[in-house]
Design an enzyme around this catalytic site. Sequence first.
Site, PDB file in Angstrom:
ATOM      1  N   ALA A  52       0.848  -1.195   0.000  1.00 48.98           N
ATOM      2  CA  ALA A  52       0.000   0.000   0.000  1.00 48.98           C
ATOM      3  C   ALA A  52       0.877   1.237   0.000  1.00 48.98           C
ATOM      4  O   ALA A  52       2.029   1.210   0.440  1.00 48.98           O
ATOM      5  CB  ALA A  52      -0.928  -0.009   1.213  1.00 48.98           C
ATOM      6  N   HIS A  93      -3.227   1.832   8.586  1.00 50.91           N
ATOM      7  CA  HIS A  93      -1.873   2.396   8.577  1.00 50.91           C
ATOM      8  C   HIS A  93      -1.788   3.556   7.592  1.00 50.91           C
ATOM      9  O   HIS A  93      -1.198   4.606   7.907  1.00 50.91           O
ATOM     10  CB  HIS A  93      -0.856   1.312   8.207  1.00 50.91           C
ATOM     11  CG  HIS A  93       0.565   1.778   8.259  1.00 50.91           C
ATOM     12  ND1 HIS A  93       1.294   1.828   9.425  1.00 50.91           N
ATOM     13  CD2 HIS A  93       1.393   2.253   7.285  1.00 50.91           C
ATOM     14  CE1 HIS A  93       2.506   2.287   9.178  1.00 50.91           C
ATOM     15  NE2 HIS A  93       2.585   2.557   7.876  1.00 50.91           N
ATOM     16  N   GLU A  94      -2.393   3.392   6.412  1.00 51.48           N
ATOM     17  CA  GLU A  94      -2.356   4.476   5.433  1.00 51.48           C
ATOM     18  C   GLU A  94      -3.221   5.658   5.882  1.00 51.48           C
ATOM     19  O   GLU A  94      -2.885   6.812   5.621  1.00 51.48           O
ATOM     20  CB  GLU A  94      -2.798   3.968   4.057  1.00 51.48           C
ATOM     21  CG  GLU A  94      -2.072   2.733   3.545  1.00 51.48           C
ATOM     22  CD  GLU A  94      -0.566   2.804   3.669  1.00 51.48           C
ATOM     23  OE1 GLU A  94       0.062   1.795   4.007  1.00 51.48           O
ATOM     24  OE2 GLU A  94       0.005   3.890   3.425  1.00 51.48           O
ATOM     25  N   GLU A 110       7.105   6.572   9.584  1.00 54.37           N
ATOM     26  CA  GLU A 110       6.628   5.194   9.754  1.00 54.37           C
ATOM     27  C   GLU A 110       6.432   4.793  11.212  1.00 54.37           C
ATOM     28  O   GLU A 110       5.477   4.085  11.541  1.00 54.37           O
ATOM     29  CB  GLU A 110       7.586   4.223   9.061  1.00 54.37           C
ATOM     30  CG  GLU A 110       7.679   4.413   7.558  1.00 54.37           C
ATOM     31  CD  GLU A 110       6.341   4.248   6.844  1.00 54.37           C
ATOM     32  OE1 GLU A 110       5.366   3.756   7.460  1.00 54.37           O
ATOM     33  OE2 GLU A 110       6.261   4.630   5.662  1.00 54.37           O
ATOM     34  N   TYR A 168       9.856   0.841  11.035  1.00 59.00           N
ATOM     35  CA  TYR A 168       8.483   0.758  11.533  1.00 59.00           C
ATOM     36  C   TYR A 168       8.445   0.397  13.020  1.00 59.00           C
ATOM     37  O   TYR A 168       7.910   1.153  13.834  1.00 59.00           O
ATOM     38  CB  TYR A 168       7.706  -0.306  10.748  1.00 59.00           C
ATOM     39  CG  TYR A 168       7.440   0.034   9.313  1.00 59.00           C
ATOM     40  CD1 TYR A 168       6.169   0.403   8.882  1.00 59.00           C
ATOM     41  CD2 TYR A 168       8.449  -0.014   8.360  1.00 59.00           C
ATOM     42  CE1 TYR A 168       5.912   0.705   7.554  1.00 59.00           C
ATOM     43  CE2 TYR A 168       8.213   0.291   7.031  1.00 59.00           C
ATOM     44  CZ  TYR A 168       6.944   0.653   6.633  1.00 59.00           C
ATOM     45  OH  TYR A 168       6.687   0.958   5.321  1.00 59.00           O
TER      46      TYR A 168
END
Length: 575
Positions: free
Chosen positions: A185, A211-212, A234, A300
């Site tokens: 994504a 997350h997006e 992130e 992340y």
Amino acid sequence: TDYGSSLTVSLPAALQPHQPFQIIVRYTTADGPAIWWLDPELTYGNAKPFVFTQGHSVCNRSFFPCFDTPAVKCTYSATVKAPAGIQVLMSATQSTYLEEEGVYQFYMEYPVPAYLVALVAGDLIHADIGPRSRVWAEPCLLPTAISKLSGMVERWLTAAESLYGPYIWGRYDIVFLPPSFPIVAMENPCLTFIISSILESDEFLIIDVIHEVAHSWFGNAVTNATWEEMWLSEGLATYAQRRITTETYGAAFTCLETAFRLDALHRQMKLLGEDNPVSKLQVKLEPGVNPSNLMNLFTYEKGYCFVYYLSQLCGDPRHFDSFLRAYIEKYKFTSVVAQDLLDSFLNFFPELKEQCVESKAGLEFERWLNATGPPLAEPDLSQGSSLTRPVETLFKLWTTEPLDSVAAASSVDLTKWRTFQTVLFLDRLLDGSPLPHEVIKKLSECYSSQLDSMNAEIRIRWLQIVVRNDYYPDLYKVRRFLENQMSRMYTIPLYEDLCTGTLKSFALEIFYQTQNQLHPNLRKTIQQILSQGLNPLPAIDTTAVTTDTPAMVIEDKVSEATNGAISLRDVNVSA
């Protein structure tokens, strides 16, 4: 470089400081790292050609002349002419279509870094799934996308707004791309790009979209000024994602997903080594190196652990939410460095500044940023024990010798588990592979038929276990899986494992049969894997492992090399 080249424009010597000026660059681009052209057969509908761009992190210089650094933000406009029947979309806040001319016009009214300019065009139709969201997909995929996401995106946006303030981009639309999309994504503002393959894995779809969504605040509104500090986008987006999932799905689910990701982080640590400089949060970027090569789970998950640690210093995550709202408000539409975040944090909590928390022995902020190795502290995941304990129990039943608890283990119905429970269990079996032959045989008898009906995230892990253990009775399932997959994330790990062990000729046979359905970029990557200078491999009778009848078995061979396999699944991550 492999991501394009720079364009240097010399300004007139007579130009005064701060004097406004305009530069017009007339250019042509046909192909490049950012631009992915797909013939109709590489789409789901097989009807029309398709094109999309993927600019992260520094590929958009091959798409259009730009200041290709996250430190520079600007608005943009674009005029796009396309053939009739081709729908064009861009990451923009405004768009119009002049049908008689076949011309689309786009405008992004807020400043964004170059890597967030994105375009997609193809046989796409849409449906509204909320008051400010719609989903775009090929006609054959749209019903599935609607059923998975209708009403959900608004729920997630509302939860995010309650935590971090208003959503500033207007619309939040999603476009599902063909399997050739090279990552899972991408958080392009107003128009998230997602690979269609993830539609069958509900829990992964939820996490990936949330997350997006989180990137709308962390990464898009406030951006890391340098690629050496990607964790600022992130790590914060991962923290925000987990706050949103806690609000919408509860702490237990969030802890389960976090346990799964932290397991992957420690797996990557084992593969790369604790002294590897890429495990730093502030990574040194050498000239000519594609910053995307530095993206890994440390970006992340180690970034997340640092942000989580900061939240714990506040005593209450809601207090930290308040700080992040103020941080977004202060820095939105700009780019920041780590010191901006940490100075703002200490100024927002003067009592913590007085306690000198930034210099606490063993947990110094500077050490978090520049020490190699694992996170200095990890979150308490005990709230997820109701979901993680069954995984740990089942794993011990299968890996404790002697294997006299098969009856208890076989009574576990994996179809009743959450996806993240099953993949956590399978990942731990993968870590322990090769397993004793008796164990892999009993595992197949107990679970193989159950796993056949599950989503691709689960099936690929079981098939990797099959390959790493040279379990030939189930190899026909590996062939069947690869014959139906065109996605990088579901092909590369299996080809890597096949080529590390005794099954390279089997891998070659499958590749020659399926290569025409793969995007040229993916085809090239697999060819590189197949041609790597590995030890000479014994020839095997592939006809014995290609039948759909699992009863046909050839002599078992256990490769000592399988333990050393470094799967891209363990290293590469999505944006």
